[in-house]
Design an enzyme around this catalytic site. Structure first.
Site, PDB file in Angstrom:
ATOM      1  CE  LYS A  86     -15.223  -0.706 -23.689  1.00 34.39           C
ATOM      2  NZ  LYS A  86     -14.180  -1.151 -24.959  1.00 34.39           N
TER       3      LYS A  86
HETATM    4  O1  G3P Z   1     -13.577  -3.757 -26.852  1.00 34.74           O
HETATM    5  C1  G3P Z   1     -13.676  -5.065 -26.233  1.00 34.74           C
HETATM    6  C2  G3P Z   1     -13.813  -6.126 -27.287  1.00 34.74           C
HETATM    7  O2  G3P Z   1     -14.412  -5.420 -28.493  1.00 34.74           O
HETATM    8  C3  G3P Z   1     -12.799  -6.838 -27.809  1.00 34.74           C
HETATM    9  O3  G3P Z   1     -12.861  -7.415 -28.796  1.00 34.74           O
HETATM   10  O4  G3P Z   1     -11.964  -8.654 -30.931  1.00 34.74           O
HETATM   11  O5  G3P Z   1     -10.463  -7.814 -29.174  1.00 34.74           O
HETATM   12  O6  G3P Z   1     -11.958  -9.786 -28.624  1.00 34.74           O
HETATM   13  P1  G3P Z   1     -11.747  -8.608 -29.278  1.00 34.74           P
END
Ligand code: G3P
Length: 225
Positions: A86
């Site tokens: 990533k």
């Molecule tokens: O991995 C990136 C994404 O899944 C972040 O999610 O829930 O931290 O906004 P969140």
């Protein structure tokens, strides 16, 4: 639509794999930090469990392209086939993505908050582009709309990159993207459980069991009646 788990906790991953048709695991530095384990210790454990067939997405944290490329080489060396690195969709990230593509390393473009970032990442050779649905919503924009727009941009431009939608707050958002034919979604364990949780279904199944036991006796089923 591929369905991945956005978590690094091995026990939760194992449980979800046991019950649901899961295609892989995504992590980010925040998710890894919550484990408190050394990064590669946690990641190797996940790789051993999901096997070579399972996708594993792991994020680089360098600010400069050269560092991202160096990290990507180590990540792939440690975690093997079917590992996607990533890379944040920023200026240095775009440079790194093109170099990684040249080296045959699979890339997931991450931290996507706008369709234009996704378009650039796709042109740089990313296999997946990850828009952050909930975080876009929290900025006052439409996260689901952005993910659909990115999907359409890829299709209309003949780009092979797929959307890997991330950052969900509920299972309805996942269904909406499934309906639109999005390539993949990565969801936290509670959102994955929410895809199947439904009181009406639970009640219907319990009614069937009660009726059967009234007929055949308590504790009986079609194997023991
Ligand atoms: O991995 C990136 C994404 O899944 C972040 O999610 O829930 O931290 O906004 P969140």
């Amino acid at each position: 639509m591929r369905l991945l788990i956005d978590d690094a906790q091995i026990d939760r991953i194992k449980e979800l794999y046991e019950y649901y048709p899961v295609d892989g695991v995504t992590t980010n530095p925040t998710i890894l930090a919550k484990q408190g384990k050394a990064p590669y210790e946690a990641l190797r454990q996940i790789r051993r469990f999901v096997g070579e067939a399972g996708q594993l997405h792991v994020q680089a944290v360098s600010r400069q392209a050269e560092g991202m490329v160096r990290e990507a080489c180590r990540i792939v060396e440690e975690l093997g086939e079917n590992t996607y690195v990533k890379i944040p969709s920023v200026k240095e990230g775009f440079k790194a993505m093109r170099e990684l593509r040249r080296r045959g390393i699979l890339v997931t473009a991450t931290a996507i908050y706008s369709p234009m970032q996704a378009f650039l990442a796709a042109k740089c050779g990313a296999s997946f582009a990850a828009p952050y649905i909930n975080r876009i919503d929290n900025m006052g924009y439409d996260g689901i709309g952005a993910a659909k727009e990115i999907h359409d941009i890829f299709k209309n431009n003949g780009l092979e990159t797929q959307v890997l939608a991330a950052s969900f707050k509920n299972s309805m958002q996942v269904l909406e993207l499934c309906r639109h034919g999005i390539g993949a979604a990565t969801v936290a364990p509670d959102v994955m459980e929410g895809l199947a949780k439904n009181q009406a279904v639970t009640t219907a199944v319990e009614d069937f069991i009660r009726d059967f036991e009234d007929l055949a006796g308590a504790g009986k089923d079609m194997g023991t009646c």
